[in-house]
Design a protein around this motif. Structure first.
Motif, short mmCIF file in Angstrom:
data_model
loop_
_atom_site.label_atom_id
_atom_site.label_comp_id
_atom_site.label_asym_id
_atom_site.label_seq_id
_atom_site.Cartn_x
_atom_site.Cartn_y
_atom_site.Cartn_z
N UNK A 198 37.24 25.21 -6.94
CA UNK A 198 37.04 23.92 -8.10
C UNK A 198 38.02 22.96 -7.67
N UNK A 199 39.19 22.97 -6.95
CA UNK A 199 39.70 22.11 -6.76
C UNK A 199 39.54 21.34 -5.48
N UNK A 200 38.41 21.76 -4.56
CA UNK A 200 38.29 21.31 -3.44
C UNK A 200 37.78 19.76 -3.39
N UNK A 201 38.14 18.82 -2.76
CA UNK A 201 37.41 17.72 -2.50
C UNK A 201 35.92 18.00 -2.17
N UNK A 202 35.04 16.93 -2.14
CA UNK A 202 33.52 17.17 -1.67
C UNK A 202 33.45 17.32 0.10
N UNK A 203 34.41 17.16 0.78
CA UNK A 203 34.24 17.42 2.19
C UNK A 203 35.17 18.64 2.46
N UNK A 204 35.70 19.23 1.48
CA UNK A 204 36.47 20.30 1.96
C UNK A 204 35.58 21.56 1.74
N UNK A 205 35.93 22.79 2.45
CA UNK A 205 35.24 24.04 2.11
C UNK A 205 36.05 25.15 3.00
N UNK A 206 35.84 26.40 2.81
CA UNK A 206 36.48 27.51 3.32
C UNK A 206 36.07 27.69 4.96
N UNK A 207 37.05 27.84 5.72
CA UNK A 207 36.40 28.03 7.16
C UNK A 207 35.85 29.29 7.34
N UNK A 208 35.08 29.49 8.47
CA UNK A 208 34.43 30.86 8.78
C UNK A 208 35.46 31.79 9.66
N UNK A 209 35.39 32.93 9.42
CA UNK A 209 36.33 33.73 10.12
C UNK A 209 36.23 33.80 11.37
N UNK A 267 39.87 32.69 13.67
CA UNK A 267 40.36 33.65 14.85
C UNK A 267 40.39 32.72 16.24
N UNK A 268 39.26 31.85 16.41
CA UNK A 268 39.41 31.00 17.46
C UNK A 268 40.60 29.88 17.80
N UNK A 269 40.64 29.62 16.39
CA UNK A 269 41.65 28.49 16.40
C UNK A 269 43.11 29.25 16.32
N UNK A 284 41.89 36.19 6.29
CA UNK A 284 42.26 36.80 7.67
C UNK A 284 43.63 36.31 7.91
N UNK A 285 44.46 36.64 9.13
CA UNK A 285 45.67 35.99 9.32
C UNK A 285 46.86 36.87 9.28
N UNK A 286 47.92 36.57 8.56
CA UNK A 286 49.25 37.07 8.70
C UNK A 286 49.32 38.00 9.93
N UNK A 287 49.63 37.41 10.89
CA UNK A 287 49.85 37.91 12.08
C UNK A 287 50.85 38.99 12.21
N UNK A 311 30.12 33.94 21.59
CA UNK A 311 31.76 33.90 21.15
C UNK A 311 31.52 34.20 19.78
N UNK A 312 32.21 35.48 19.62
CA UNK A 312 32.32 36.15 18.41
C UNK A 312 33.69 36.51 17.99
N UNK A 313 34.00 37.27 16.77
CA UNK A 313 34.98 37.93 16.74
C UNK A 313 35.42 39.04 17.49
#
Length: 211
Positions: free
Chosen positions: A129-140, A144-146, A178-181, A67-69
């Motif tokens: 820099x403002x992320x909490x320890x358990x936050x990160x950017x999602x993968x592309x 798309x899947x979500x 990504x985004x902005x449908x 399952x890929x983009x």
């Protein structure tokens, strides 16, 4: 850890687990025989039940293909006049690793459904820099899947008017967003966008015009 049924009661319409995935045959995903407990505390889920989407990612389609983009692109197309939802008509990424290779494991993810107001108009390096320890950017691929799974289940679009930064980069190291449908100005056709944020490198420069 939280039992799946308990998580489902907490999250309401903001959960896409094995049962929900069965209701979206267009995704054609392979659902593992055994799905692990949700790796998030019930109190955390209660706090984020309105703002976030709890989703189970499966790395294969029902036929065993990854399952890929690009696999999602082949299923949903790039022409809104033919069918929606779809991807925006772009081809620059069709050979990029982030779009062609299976990047994630089968597991649960908790992703925000809208853009954090505090992150608007900021570069990812500053946002991080403002992320909490358990936050990160999602993968592309996760975004798309979500996006497609949530729309097929609810008829609603997450990040419809916004772009979101991802953790991925192209072969030049440029960050993917990504985004902005929907283009609010009506210039561009509908579609899930995939772009790269170009860094300034030596190949960029001026060729002045004399007036």
């Amino acid at each position: 850890m939280t039992e799946i049924e308990k998580a489902r009661k907490i999250m309401g319409k903001n959960i896409i687990g094995p049962e929900e995935l069965k209701a979206v045959p267009r995704l054609a995903v392979q659902i593992p025989a055994s799905v692990s407990l949700v790796p998030y505390d019930a109190n955390l889920l209660k706090r984020l039940s309105e703002s976030h989407l709890l989703i189970f990612f499966t790395r294969e389609h029902a036929d065993g293909s990854p399952l890929t983009i690009m696999s999602l692109r082949s299923r949903f197309g790039i022409d809104p006049e033919a069918s929606e939802p779809c991807f925006y008509n772009q081809d620059w990424y069709i050979r990029e690793d982030f779009a062609t290779k299976a990047m994630l494991k089968n597991r649960w993810y908790l992703i925000r459904k809208d853009v954090d107001p505090k992150s608007r108009a900021k570069l990812p390096e500053d946002i991080k820099k403002s992320f909490s320890l358990n936050e990160k950017f999602p993968s592309a691929i996760l975004t798309a899947y979500a996006f497609f799974a949530y729309h097929l289940l609810t008829g609603k679009k997450i990040w419809e008017d916004d772009f979101v930064w991802t953790s991925d980069a192209d072969h030049n190291g440029d960050r993917i967003y990504v985004g902005r449908y929907k283009d609010l100005e009506g210039v561009n056709k509908n579609g899930f966008n995939i772009h790269r944020h170009l860094r300034i490198r030596k190949m960029y420069g001026a060729a002045p015009l004399l007036q």
